[in-house]
Design a protein around this motif. Structure first.
Motif, mmCIF file in Angstrom:
data_model
loop_
_atom_site.group_PDB
_atom_site.id
_atom_site.type_symbol
_atom_site.label_atom_id
_atom_site.label_comp_id
_atom_site.label_asym_id
_atom_site.label_seq_id
_atom_site.Cartn_x
_atom_site.Cartn_y
_atom_site.Cartn_z
ATOM 1 N N SER A 111 0.810 -1.218 0.000
ATOM 2 C CA SER A 111 0.000 0.000 0.000
ATOM 3 C C SER A 111 0.840 1.263 0.000
ATOM 4 N N ALA A 112 2.043 1.205 0.570
ATOM 5 C CA ALA A 112 2.924 2.369 0.542
ATOM 6 C C ALA A 112 3.567 2.536 -0.823
ATOM 7 N N LEU A 113 3.665 1.425 -1.573
ATOM 8 C CA LEU A 113 4.221 1.483 -2.926
ATOM 9 C C LEU A 113 3.139 1.890 -3.910
ATOM 10 N N GLY A 114 2.036 1.135 -3.878
ATOM 11 C CA GLY A 114 0.816 1.579 -4.527
ATOM 12 C C GLY A 114 0.718 1.465 -6.030
ATOM 13 N N GLU A 115 1.821 1.335 -6.736
ATOM 14 C CA GLU A 115 1.752 1.420 -8.194
ATOM 15 C C GLU A 115 0.967 0.286 -8.842
ATOM 16 N N VAL A 116 1.077 -0.919 -8.282
ATOM 17 C CA VAL A 116 0.404 -2.045 -8.926
ATOM 18 C C VAL A 116 -0.640 -2.661 -7.994
ATOM 19 N N ARG A 117 -1.178 -1.862 -7.112
ATOM 20 C CA ARG A 117 -2.197 -2.349 -6.189
ATOM 21 C C ARG A 117 -3.466 -2.702 -6.943
ATOM 22 N N GLU A 118 -4.024 -3.849 -6.639
ATOM 23 C CA GLU A 118 -5.293 -4.249 -7.224
ATOM 24 C C GLU A 118 -6.415 -3.479 -6.550
ATOM 25 N N ASP A 119 -7.446 -3.130 -7.330
ATOM 26 C CA ASP A 119 -8.514 -2.277 -6.813
ATOM 27 C C ASP A 119 -9.223 -2.871 -5.607
ATOM 28 N N LEU B 160 9.255 -2.037 0.465
ATOM 29 C CA LEU B 160 9.604 -3.236 -0.298
ATOM 30 C C LEU B 160 9.910 -4.409 0.630
ATOM 31 N N LEU B 161 10.632 -4.163 1.696
ATOM 32 C CA LEU B 161 10.947 -5.240 2.645
ATOM 33 C C LEU B 161 9.695 -5.706 3.383
ATOM 34 N N GLU B 162 8.815 -4.785 3.729
ATOM 35 C CA GLU B 162 7.541 -5.170 4.357
ATOM 36 C C GLU B 162 6.715 -6.022 3.401
ATOM 37 N N MET B 163 6.705 -5.628 2.126
ATOM 38 C CA MET B 163 5.977 -6.390 1.116
ATOM 39 C C MET B 163 6.571 -7.788 0.951
ATOM 40 N N LEU B 164 7.893 -7.890 0.940
ATOM 41 C CA LEU B 164 8.551 -9.188 0.768
ATOM 42 C C LEU B 164 8.321 -10.105 1.968
ATOM 43 N N TYR B 165 8.171 -9.537 3.129
ATOM 44 C CA TYR B 165 7.864 -10.323 4.321
ATOM 45 C C TYR B 165 6.564 -11.114 4.126
ATOM 46 N N GLU B 166 5.639 -10.567 3.339
ATOM 47 C CA GLU B 166 4.330 -11.196 3.145
ATOM 48 C C GLU B 166 4.255 -12.069 1.894
ATOM 49 N N VAL B 167 5.343 -12.195 1.172
ATOM 50 C CA VAL B 167 5.334 -13.082 -0.002
ATOM 51 C C VAL B 167 5.014 -14.505 0.447
ATOM 52 N N GLY B 168 4.075 -15.117 -0.254
ATOM 53 C CA GLY B 168 3.658 -16.471 0.091
ATOM 54 C C GLY B 168 2.392 -16.523 0.896
ATOM 55 N N SER B 169 2.013 -15.396 1.512
ATOM 56 C CA SER B 169 0.768 -15.367 2.274
ATOM 57 C C SER B 169 -0.244 -14.411 1.655
ATOM 58 N N SER B 170 0.203 -13.200 1.306
ATOM 59 C CA SER B 170 -0.711 -12.214 0.709
ATOM 60 C C SER B 170 -0.492 -12.016 -0.786
ATOM 61 N N HIS B 171 0.680 -12.384 -1.292
ATOM 62 C CA HIS B 171 0.960 -12.279 -2.731
ATOM 63 C C HIS B 171 2.160 -13.157 -3.051
ATOM 64 N N ASP B 172 2.384 -13.355 -4.350
ATOM 65 C CA ASP B 172 3.456 -14.278 -4.755
ATOM 66 C C ASP B 172 4.686 -13.516 -5.233
ATOM 67 N N VAL B 173 5.713 -14.276 -5.609
ATOM 68 C CA VAL B 173 6.974 -13.668 -6.033
ATOM 69 C C VAL B 173 6.800 -12.868 -7.325
ATOM 70 N N LEU B 174 5.933 -13.334 -8.230
ATOM 71 C CA LEU B 174 5.718 -12.608 -9.479
ATOM 72 C C LEU B 174 5.164 -11.218 -9.221
ATOM 73 N N LYS B 175 4.212 -11.118 -8.283
ATOM 74 C CA LYS B 175 3.658 -9.811 -7.935
ATOM 75 C C LYS B 175 4.727 -8.944 -7.270
ATOM 76 N N ALA B 176 5.560 -9.571 -6.431
ATOM 77 C CA ALA B 176 6.646 -8.829 -5.781
ATOM 78 C C ALA B 176 7.599 -8.254 -6.826
ATOM 79 N N ARG B 177 7.876 -9.052 -7.864
ATOM 80 C CA ARG B 177 8.792 -8.586 -8.916
ATOM 81 C C ARG B 177 8.206 -7.361 -9.631
ATOM 82 N N GLU B 178 6.895 -7.326 -9.796
ATOM 83 C CA GLU B 178 6.251 -6.170 -10.429
ATOM 84 C C GLU B 178 6.544 -4.888 -9.658
ATOM 85 N N TYR B 179 6.502 -4.987 -8.326
ATOM 86 C CA TYR B 179 6.769 -3.797 -7.516
ATOM 87 C C TYR B 179 8.193 -3.294 -7.730
ATOM 88 N N PHE B 180 9.150 -4.198 -7.809
ATOM 89 C CA PHE B 180 10.532 -3.781 -8.032
ATOM 90 C C PHE B 180 10.709 -3.170 -9.416
#
Length: 244
Positions: free
Chosen positions: A84-92, A152-172
């Motif tokens: 949510s702090a990154l926001g660019e690719v947040r789903e509606d 980004l680190l907060e988002m990566l902490y949740e990889v596997g529970s709230s989103h996957d690695v592919l979505k994480a890569r989009e943020y980067f």
């Protein structure tokens, strides 16, 4: 109490308090308004009841800024974090992610008004960098938010529970620049091996930083020299080398 005294209290309420704030009983009682009188004012349209003991002025929008400002007195360092702090690719339809230092549950009235969820995790050990906690938060649009590197680190902490690695890569790929100094200091404090190693991998893939130079300058918590393998909550298996 006479009608004149009642209107005197209402006038004091309306002239002493900002229209956009939430009013709890401690504020109202400081003006001289009891819980019974507050309930009466709500019935007669002078106040709008939000929850038990919590009111606002009528016709006032209960924005997220107002809600978070109120909860900030109860949850230490409440801020918009992760995706949510990154926001660019947040789903509606994705709820906003709030982070805080307390283990707490968001009040029922809060989650009924906003599409949010709350995360509390000891993701950083601030002992060696006490000022970094505040330095990696910034206020934008009235809300306290994580700076990109922390988000980004907060988002990566949740990889596997709230989103996957592919979505994480989009943020980067969409975050733009990241600061080498902030990245090094945060990675040095981060307690999650998964988040640290994923950060190194994805920041390298996105060509945002020189990872080898970063590792040569900072004592980054990568864990052991062995590969880190874990089966995540979403069923995927993640395999990460010590340098990503």
């Amino acid at each position: 109490m006479s009608i004149q005294q009642q209107y005197s209290l209402i006038r004091k309420l309306y002239t002493s308090q900002p229209r956009e704030m939430l009013l709890d009983l401690s504020i109202l009682q400081g003006i001289g308004i009891s819980s019974q009188r507050a309930a009466s004012y709500a019935r007669n349209g002078w106040l709008r009841r939000i929850a038990r003991g919590i009111y606002t002025f009528p016709n006032t929008e209960l924005s997220l800024v107002v809600g978070c400002s109120y909860l900030a007195s109860q949850i230490t360092c409440l801020h918009l974090g992760g995706c949510s702090a990154l926001g660019e690719v947040r789903e509606d339809d994705a709820p906003l992610v709030l982070w805080g230092d307390n283990r707490a549950s968001l009040p029922r009235w809060f989650v009924e008004h906003y599409s949010v969820r709350y995360v509390s995790a000891r993701l950083f050990d601030w002992n060696d960098e006490p000022a970094l906690h505040a330095a990696t938060l910034e206020r934008r649009g009235g809300l306290l938010r994580s700076a990109p590197e922390r988000a980004l680190l907060e988002m990566l902490y949740e990889v596997g529970s709230s989103h996957d690695v592919l979505k994480a890569r989009e943020y980067f790929n969409t975050v733009g620049d990241v600061c080498p100094l902030a990245s090094g200091r945060l990675l040095q404090c981060c307690t999650s091996v998964k988040a640290v190693r994923l950060y190194l991998r994805l920041v390298r893939q996105a060509k945002l930083l020189d990872v080898d130079e970063l590792l040569g300058s900072w004592s980054v918590r990568v864990g052991s020299k062995r590969r880190w393998v874990s089966r995540l909550k979403d069923g995927t298996t993640l395999c990460l080398g010590p340098h990503g």
